[in-house]
Design a protein around this motif. Structure first.
Motif, PDB file in Angstrom:
ATOM      1  N   LEU A  28     -16.879 -41.095 -12.903  1.00 50.03           N
ATOM      2  CA  LEU A  28     -16.208 -39.894 -12.383  1.00 50.03           C
ATOM      3  C   LEU A  28     -15.043 -40.342 -11.798  1.00 50.03           C
ATOM      4  O   LEU A  28     -14.568 -41.263 -11.402  1.00 50.03           O
ATOM      5  CB  LEU A  28     -17.300 -39.534 -11.089  1.00 50.03           C
ATOM      6  CG  LEU A  28     -18.757 -39.034 -11.429  1.00 50.03           C
ATOM      7  CD1 LEU A  28     -19.521 -38.496 -10.530  1.00 50.03           C
ATOM      8  CD2 LEU A  28     -18.847 -37.957 -12.879  1.00 50.03           C
ATOM      9  N   TRP A  29     -14.086 -39.127 -11.708  1.00 47.07           N
ATOM     10  CA  TRP A  29     -12.885 -39.291 -10.833  1.00 47.07           C
ATOM     11  C   TRP A  29     -13.146 -39.537  -9.679  1.00 47.07           C
ATOM     12  O   TRP A  29     -13.926 -38.866  -8.902  1.00 47.07           O
ATOM     13  CB  TRP A  29     -11.804 -38.322 -11.200  1.00 47.07           C
ATOM     14  CG  TRP A  29     -11.499 -38.012 -12.706  1.00 47.07           C
ATOM     15  CD1 TRP A  29     -12.174 -37.068 -13.379  1.00 47.07           C
ATOM     16  CD2 TRP A  29     -10.754 -38.848 -13.443  1.00 47.07           C
ATOM     17  NE1 TRP A  29     -11.349 -37.029 -14.549  1.00 47.07           N
ATOM     18  CE2 TRP A  29     -10.682 -38.226 -14.809  1.00 47.07           C
ATOM     19  CE3 TRP A  29      -9.961 -39.976 -13.135  1.00 47.07           C
ATOM     20  CZ2 TRP A  29     -10.051 -38.881 -15.843  1.00 47.07           C
ATOM     21  CZ3 TRP A  29      -9.286 -40.806 -14.370  1.00 47.07           C
ATOM     22  CH2 TRP A  29      -9.397 -39.847 -15.643  1.00 47.07           C
ATOM     23  N   THR A  30     -12.692 -40.399  -9.014  1.00 44.94           N
ATOM     24  CA  THR A  30     -12.901 -40.880  -7.406  1.00 44.94           C
ATOM     25  C   THR A  30     -12.775 -39.999  -6.527  1.00 44.94           C
ATOM     26  O   THR A  30     -13.291 -39.544  -5.760  1.00 44.94           O
ATOM     27  CB  THR A  30     -12.020 -42.042  -7.305  1.00 44.94           C
ATOM     28  OG1 THR A  30     -12.369 -43.313  -7.911  1.00 44.94           O
ATOM     29  CG2 THR A  30     -12.086 -42.403  -5.940  1.00 44.94           C
ATOM     30  N   MET A  31     -11.443 -39.144  -6.707  1.00 51.85           N
ATOM     31  CA  MET A  31     -11.329 -37.758  -5.722  1.00 51.85           C
ATOM     32  C   MET A  31     -12.210 -36.690  -5.735  1.00 51.85           C
ATOM     33  O   MET A  31     -11.968 -35.725  -5.393  1.00 51.85           O
ATOM     34  CB  MET A  31      -9.922 -37.592  -6.028  1.00 51.85           C
ATOM     35  CG  MET A  31      -8.737 -38.619  -5.759  1.00 51.85           C
ATOM     36  SD  MET A  31      -9.127 -39.533  -4.256  1.00 51.85           S
ATOM     37  CE  MET A  31      -8.887 -38.524  -3.073  1.00 51.85           C
ATOM     38  N   ALA A  32     -13.097 -36.604  -7.039  1.00 54.92           N
ATOM     39  CA  ALA A  32     -14.197 -35.659  -6.964  1.00 54.92           C
ATOM     40  C   ALA A  32     -15.553 -36.159  -6.193  1.00 54.92           C
ATOM     41  O   ALA A  32     -16.189 -35.178  -6.019  1.00 54.92           O
ATOM     42  CB  ALA A  32     -14.708 -35.454  -8.378  1.00 54.92           C
ATOM     43  N   VAL A  33     -15.583 -37.369  -5.715  1.00 53.25           N
ATOM     44  CA  VAL A  33     -16.756 -37.832  -4.992  1.00 53.25           C
ATOM     45  C   VAL A  33     -16.363 -37.692  -3.520  1.00 53.25           C
ATOM     46  O   VAL A  33     -15.344 -38.291  -3.112  1.00 53.25           O
ATOM     47  CB  VAL A  33     -17.357 -38.890  -5.319  1.00 53.25           C
ATOM     48  CG1 VAL A  33     -18.576 -39.283  -4.929  1.00 53.25           C
ATOM     49  CG2 VAL A  33     -17.488 -38.643  -7.019  1.00 53.25           C
TER      50      VAL A  33
END
Length: 656
Positions: free
Chosen positions: A83-88
């Motif tokens: 996952l893209w880090t800034m989505a978590v």
């Protein structure tokens, strides 16, 4: 996606070089959205998960056959993906902060109305949490506060900047409901790993907490979300990895992370527990009831094997530092017969010294190799020197520990003593290629090593706290036998004893011993007797055995400490000894200056913020004064070096 570690020994660019994907195509995102809907996820969870996937097509395929993760009371269905880090985001009600929470039952004014309530399950029974918050600002405040505390108490950003996030985070959709009537939104939160995601956010934000984006801003605006990803990917496409600066490489390593996304839940028939309880049980298994730690010695064993692998593997243009036979010899996995056939010495002190040379000597080149091996298991950016020493000692003790397997207490004493003895800083200055008395061709004899060490003593080495090469090599080899002898002639320092107790560190005791001619003779005899399997005895100024009432005396820790008290060397006034003493003080002062400069450069302007001097600099007038002083020292040292070179050149001509 393939991951490989790339370490450039000629620069600071050691760390993981990821293979970076392109931004997903809208078609792939839409196809993943359809697959997520078929799993019964809410519209908010579908949208949030679909845009979070680094490779939507891969995640869609895995949705057809999710993995099962058993927890108490049920089974979680998960998909492993990136996952893209800034989505978590970190868990707004992170259990790690239980000890800091304010509860409404108290009289504390700040605790009367919680900013964020404990998670519950969705009413429809889907695999999503529901979290109530006072309002968007309250939730944002809670997430920011959680990040700051987690980064302060469990800082992982340096390790993540070097290796990215290694272990997958367990990620679950959380639907946020606001008490003030604001529109709801869905966030992906880390059910475990809030410390990792908080530090990863800091890396992606360029190391600055104040640059972290708002979770609401990214959740509501797809364009803003993509702006946190696409510029970094485009830059990586334009430039080669080595052309990127270190900050850009750090961000690219942390831009995406491995995740176990919870996409379903099947409660046990008899338990009937809700989804949020199953998630809480998972957190308990991870943090409250984790597997029993292996213990320090076992961990050092595992790290030792990883370090041997790193030393025996070619790296970029550099050859391996040890060959296959040495790998087996250092690791203790070769029989004595095979070691003898390979012309490896039988003497344990020579093996110990070779291990110390290969893991602790050789300066920065060796350190980078060894650290890459440690990092393979721990993800530590800069393992401490003590950790490298512990690994070397564990390898040294493998054959001895096997012979004394039943006597754990003795082995613990050996381990503790050698770990302290081999902390002598001069060990790092040993050349990485070979020792003076070595297992390879071209080495000198033990007697020649003793004579060289005596010359070093006469030249003043060690008198002010710095041993030269022959002295330190004798110290390493003698310390092995002194630590493993019976009685032990070298033991741990005593803390909190009486006035008569010697609480000097073992490094100080060894340094005092090897700074005297008598100590060099004693160390030489210790090695000679140790190799012959004979008891270690006390010797006098000339190396002869001391007799009391006609009887030889065993070498003891008490004798060593009393004989080499550290007060035996008078401060010389003239000659090479006096000059050597002052030179060592000068070198120590320069190193302290370097250390003080580094520490000044690390002082943050604010808690969690950038370094003060990197942001605001320092008064140029004050800097000019210091630079002039350093320039004078530099010119003086240059003149002395020129004089030495000229004198040696003239001497060599006269000899011809």
């Amino acid at each position: 996606m393939t991951e490989r570690v790339v370490v450039d020994l000629d620069s600071d660019m050691d760390g993981w070089q990821p293979e970076l994907p392109a931004l997903p195509r809208p078609t792939a995102v839409n196809n993943l959205s359809d697959a997520l809907r078929s799993k019964g996820l809410s519209p908010g969870a579908v949208r949030t998960l679909a845009r979070a996937a680094v490779r939507p097509d891969e995640m869609r395929r895995k949705l057809a056959d999710p993995l099962e993760l058993r927890v108490q009371g049920g089974t979680l269905l998960i998909v492993e993906t990136r996952l893209w880090t800034m989505a978590v985001w970190p868990h707004p009600a992170n259990p790690r902060e239980y000890g800091h929470r304010l509860y409404p039952l108290s009289d504390h004014p700040s605790a009367r109305t919680p900013l964020v309530f404990e998670p519950t399950s969705q009413q429809d029974g889907g695999p999503e949490l529901q979290i109530r918050a006072a309002g968007p600002e309250a939730l944002e405040e809670r997430i920011t506060e959680a990040k700051e505390r987690l980064i302060r108490e469990n800082p992982l950003f340096s390790d993540i900047a070097a290796e990215g996030v290694l272990q997958p985070l367990t990620v679950v959709p959380a639907n946020i409901v606001h008490n003030d009537g604001s529109p709801p939104l869905t966030l992906l939160i880390a059910a475990d790993g809030s410390s990792r995601i908080s530090s990863a956010h800091r890396v992606v934000a360029g190391g600055k907490l104040e640059k972290h984006p708002s979770s609401y801003a990214l959740a509501y605006d797809d364009r803003k979300f993509r702006k946190w990803i696409s510029p970094h990917l485009r830059q990586a496409q334009r430039l080669s990895w080595n052309e990127l600066d270190s900050g850009d490489r750090d961000i690219l390593r942390a831009l995406a992370l491995p995740a176990r996304v919870i996409v379903g839940f099947r409660p046990d028939k008899r338990s009937g527990i809700p989804f949020h309880t199953a998630v809480r049980n998972l957190i308990g298994l991870t943090h409250i009831r984790p597997p029993k730690p292996y213990g320090a010695s076992v961990e050092n064993e595992a790290k030792a094997d990883a370090v041997l692998d790193a030393l025996s593997a070619p790296l970029l243009t550099r050859p391996a530092l040890i060959n296959r036979i040495q790998h087996q010899w250092y690791g203790g996995t070769i029989t004595k017969d095979k070691a003898h056939a390979a012309r490896l010495p039988d003497h344990q002190d020579l093996r110990a010294a070779e291990i110390v040379r290969s893991i602790l000597g050789g300066g920065r080149t060796t350190t980078l190799r060894v650290n890459s091996g440690i990092r393979a298991l721990t993800a530590k950016l800069n393992p401490r020197r003590e950790e490298r020493v512990d690994i070397a000692v564990e390898l040294i003790l493998r054959p001895l520990r096997t012979d004394e397997a039943a006597n754990i207490k003795i082995v613990k004493s050996w381990r503790a003593t050698l770990q302290r003895a081999y902390l002598i800083p001069e060990i790092s200055e040993i050349p990485g290629d070979k020792l003076l008395e070595t297992t390879s061709e071209g080495g000198i004899t033990l007697e020649a090593l003793r004579d060289l060490a005596i010359e070093e003593v006469e030249q003043g080495h060690g008198h002010s706290g710095h041993l030269a090469q022959a002295q330190i090599e004798l110290a390493i080899k003698a310390a092995f036998y002194m630590a493993t002898s019976e009685p032990m002639a070298l033991q741990r320092e005593i803390y909190g004893g009486g006035d008569d107790d010697d609480d000097r560190s073992l490094t100080a005791v060894l340094r005092a011993m090897l700074s005297r001619t008598r100590g060099v003779h004693q160390a030489y005899n210790v090695i000679k007797w140790g190799r012959a399997g004979k008891p270690l005895l006390q010797t006098d100024e000339t190396g002869n055995v001391i007799l009391e009432n006609g009887e030889e005396q065993f070498l003891t820790d008490k004798f060593i400490r009393e004989t080499y008290s550290g007060q035996h060397v008078a401060i010389a006034a003239t000659g090479i000894v006096a000059a050597r003493q002052q030179w060592d003080r000068l070198v120590t002062s320069v190193k302290e200056t370097q250390k003080a400069t580094r520490k000044l450069g690390e002082i943050p302007a604010s808690d969690g913020g950038p370094a003060h001097v990197s942001r605001d600099g320092w008064d140029s007038k004050e800097i000019l004064v210091v630079r002039k002083l350093l320039d004078k020292v530099d010119r003086t040292l240059g003149d002395w070096g020129d004089t030495f070179d000229l004198a040696n050149h003239l001497d060599s001509r006269e000899d011809q």
